[in-house]
Scaffold this motif. Structure first.
Motif, PDB file in Angstrom:
ATOM      1  N   LEU A   1      -2.011  -4.175  -0.170  1.00 23.23           N
ATOM      2  CA  LEU A   1      -3.047  -3.355  -0.813  1.00 23.23           C
ATOM      3  C   LEU A   1      -4.403  -4.072  -0.771  1.00 23.23           C
ATOM      4  CD1 LEU A   1      -3.526  -0.660  -2.282  1.00 23.23           C
ATOM      5  CD2 LEU A   1      -3.060  -1.819  -4.436  1.00 23.23           C
TER       6      LEU A   1
ATOM      7  N   LEU B   1      -0.019   3.637  -3.270  1.00 22.37           N
ATOM      8  CA  LEU B   1      -0.878   4.835  -3.144  1.00 22.37           C
ATOM      9  C   LEU B   1      -0.188   6.144  -3.557  1.00 22.37           C
ATOM     10  CD1 LEU B   1      -3.197   4.323  -0.038  1.00 22.37           C
ATOM     11  CD2 LEU B   1      -3.687   3.950  -2.443  1.00 22.37           C
TER      12      LEU B   1
ATOM     13  N   TYR C   1      -1.534  11.336  -0.623  1.00 22.09           N
ATOM     14  CA  TYR C   1      -1.153  10.191   0.210  1.00 22.09           C
ATOM     15  C   TYR C   1      -0.550  10.668   1.540  1.00 22.09           C
ATOM     16  CZ  TYR C   1       1.379   6.147   1.946  1.00 22.09           C
ATOM     17  OH  TYR C   1       1.858   5.156   2.747  1.00 22.09           O
TER      18      TYR C   1
ATOM     19  N   TRP D   1      -3.564   9.574   3.833  1.00 24.32           N
ATOM     20  CA  TRP D   1      -3.529   8.114   3.992  1.00 24.32           C
ATOM     21  C   TRP D   1      -2.305   7.614   4.743  1.00 24.32           C
ATOM     22  CZ3 TRP D   1      -8.196   6.570   3.264  1.00 24.32           C
ATOM     23  CH2 TRP D   1      -9.015   7.331   2.410  1.00 24.32           C
TER      24      TRP D   1
ATOM     25  N   THR E   1       0.835  -1.222   0.000  1.00 26.57           N
ATOM     26  CA  THR E   1       0.000   0.000   0.000  1.00 26.57           C
ATOM     27  C   THR E   1       0.866   1.268   0.000  1.00 26.57           C
ATOM     28  OG1 THR E   1      -1.630  -1.198   1.285  1.00 26.57           O
ATOM     29  CG2 THR E   1      -1.902   1.162   1.235  1.00 26.57           C
TER      30      THR E   1
ATOM     31  N   PHE F   1      -6.116  -2.647   2.167  1.00 27.21           N
ATOM     32  CA  PHE F   1      -6.605  -1.276   1.919  1.00 27.21           C
ATOM     33  C   PHE F   1      -7.823  -1.322   0.994  1.00 27.21           C
ATOM     34  CE2 PHE F   1      -6.668   2.898  -0.113  1.00 27.21           C
ATOM     35  CZ  PHE F   1      -6.616   3.714   1.000  1.00 27.21           C
ATOM     36  N   TRP F   2      -7.743  -2.178  -0.032  1.00 27.93           N
ATOM     37  CA  TRP F   2      -8.860  -2.361  -0.962  1.00 27.93           C
ATOM     38  C   TRP F   2     -10.125  -2.733  -0.166  1.00 27.93           C
ATOM     39  CZ3 TRP F   2     -11.511  -7.002  -1.339  1.00 27.93           C
ATOM     40  CH2 TRP F   2     -12.478  -7.071  -2.358  1.00 27.93           C
TER      41      TRP F   2
END
Ligand SMILES: Cc1cc2nc3c(=O)[nH]c(=O)nc-3n(C[C@H](O)[C@H](O)[C@H](O)COP(=O)(O)OP(=O)(O)OC[C@H]3O[C@@H](n4cnc5c(N)ncnc54)[C@H](O)[C@@H]3O)c2cc1C
Length: 425
Positions: free
Chosen positions: A169, A139, A148, A152, A135, A172-173
């Motif tokens: 990821l 990102l 980002y 994030w 991630t 995060f998805w």
């Protein structure tokens, strides 16, 4: 069949109820004096509802949880609260595409780029392709370093600390995919929801032993023996719903290669201070405020009564100050008074008079609260079947790629009961 369940968290309660419905003889052992584990709660004098130890809600697409609530006849409220971020000393609502597109800290191109990346993750169903992607690499490249770094990265660091550089990821998805703007909440609080399950378990003659910590699981011939204090019990099958580290601690005769694999899963603890106030803390009515500033010792401020009506809590305003951290972190051993002293200058940046309205505060902590879902996580997950025949491990570390949650605990409980019934495990 005589089946023991270790742990009366949501998972243990769900599997117990399903097995009882299938006609099994079920006994639950729980070390605490209440059901619910991480999703348990408490009630103060003059409150009508219980409050969760840690901030909890269902998403409106948590189908297993919402269907289960219907099945046990427990009402659930649907509410649209406000979710915001705290950046450079200001609060910005950021909980819908239109709020992202009007977010004034980024220029219009940066906003559109961030919105496009979030939309791509939201509508893409193929999570497997994200599993080995980091991630923290993806990102900034996809949405730009500014978005980002501002929104994030601080949240990833706030949640996973040193491990934030290697989060999959796929995790995060899942967070983006699952999020709904409306949220659901069980009437009376999560502890009340768990009490409803408990009542159903008792109606079906399930045995529930509270204050009964299991200190040993042993397999002798075809029987499995469980030890609590100085008592021994025998069962045909045992379902363990506690974190894998604790399972390793109490179980005899597990092979070394199994232990080594189990030790690869890292988890974080959680620290949560709950403030009871006579006035609102977040005056703009934000329910969930992500702190996008890693100089803060708090990851999120969650004002429960900006989500659920304060009249259920004798008109008190209830605020969670949450933080995930390793259990050897120096903050983890602090008392509630030491913590409020540390948090105080930060809290005053948002509400400088909050102390005048502070009625009381309580501290909750748990050592195993959040698995660290790194890029190897999928490979390291333990199966339900353990090397000991008829001993099964079904815990939140097996929830993947979704972030662990009550919805999945309920789903796994139902699934394992069905597998046992069909003799498939
Ligand atoms: C800060 C925070 C916020 C969260 N927010 C949400 C949310 O908004 N929505 C959501 O759906 N989920 C949320 N979750 C996740 C949710 O709480 C968990 O996924 C869920 O409660 C896990 O249930 P479980 O039964 O698998 O495990 P646990 O809740 O960990 O239950 C395990 C039980 O086993 C007992 N136990 C442990 N060892 C022994 C032993 N040796 N003998 C007997 N008993 C033992 C424990 O006391 C506990 O009751 C949150 C979690 C945290 C920490």
């Amino acid at each position: 069949m005589k089946i023991a369940i270790i742990g009366a968290g949501i998972e243990g309660l769900s599997v117990a109820l399903h097995l009882l419905k299938l006609g099994h003889d079920v006994t639950i052992f729980e070390k605490s004096d209440l059901p619910g584990g991480l999703a348990s709660g408490f009630k103060e004098k003059n409150w009508r509802w219980t409050l969760d130890k840690y901030y909890h809600h269902f998403f409106t697409n948590d189908k297993n949880a919402l269907n289960f609530a219907k099945e046990i006849e427990h009402d659930v409220l649907i509410i649209r609260p406000k979710t915001s971020v705290y950046i450079d000393g200001k609060i910005y609502q950021l909980d819908s595409p239109s709020k992202v597109l009007s977010f004034s800290k980024l220029n219009i191109f940066e906003r559109i780029r961030m919105a496009a990346v979030l939309a791509f993750l939201k509508f893409n169903p193929f999570w497997k392709i994200f599993e080995n992607i980091n991630t923290a690499d993806f990102l900034p490249k996809a949405m730009g370093k500014k978005a980002y770094g501002m929104i994030w990265e601080p949240q990833l660091i706030g949640k996973f600390g040193d491990s934030s550089k290697n989060i999959s990821l796929a995790w995060f998805w899942a967070r983006i995919k699952k999020r709904t703007t409306e949220l659901a909440y069980p009437k009376g609080g999560f502890l009340e929801f768990e009490n409803t399950i408990l009542k159903k378990i008792k109606v079906l003659k399930g045995n529930v032993f509270f204050k009964s910590e299991v200190s040993e699981i042993k397999k002798i011939d075809e029987k499995i023996t469980i030890k609590t204090a100085n008592k021994f019990y025998e069962f045909n099958k045992v379902i363990v719903t506690i974190p894998s580290r604790q399972f390793l601690k109490i179980t005899k005769n597990l092979p070394d290669d199994y232990r080594k694999k189990a030790e690869k899963i890292k988890t974080l603890g959680v620290l949560n201070l709950v403030l009871r106030l006579k006035e609102k803390f977040l005056k703009d009515n934000t329910y969930w405020l992500s702190i996008c500033d890693n100089s803060w010792p708090i990851m999120a401020i969650v004002e429960h009564t900006n989500f659920v009506d304060k009249s259920n809590y004798n008109n008190e305003h209830l605020v969670y100050l949450g933080k995930y951290l390793q259990s050897n972190d120096k903050l983890f051993s602090k008392s509630k008074d030491e913590l409020i002293r540390i948090y105080d200058p930060f809290l005053k940046k948002i509400n400088k008079n909050y102390k005048e309205f502070l009625v009381d505060y309580r501290l909750f902590k748990d050592e195993f609260a959040q698995p660290v879902v790194d890029t190897n996580y999928g490979k390291n997950i333990l199966p339900c079947e353990t090397p000991l025949e008829n001993v099964y491990l079904v815990d939140m570390e097996q929830v993947y790629p979704w972030d662990r949650g009550t919805n999945y605990a309920i789903e796994m409980g139902e699934k394992i009961a069905k597998l046992i019934e069909r003799n498939e495990i």
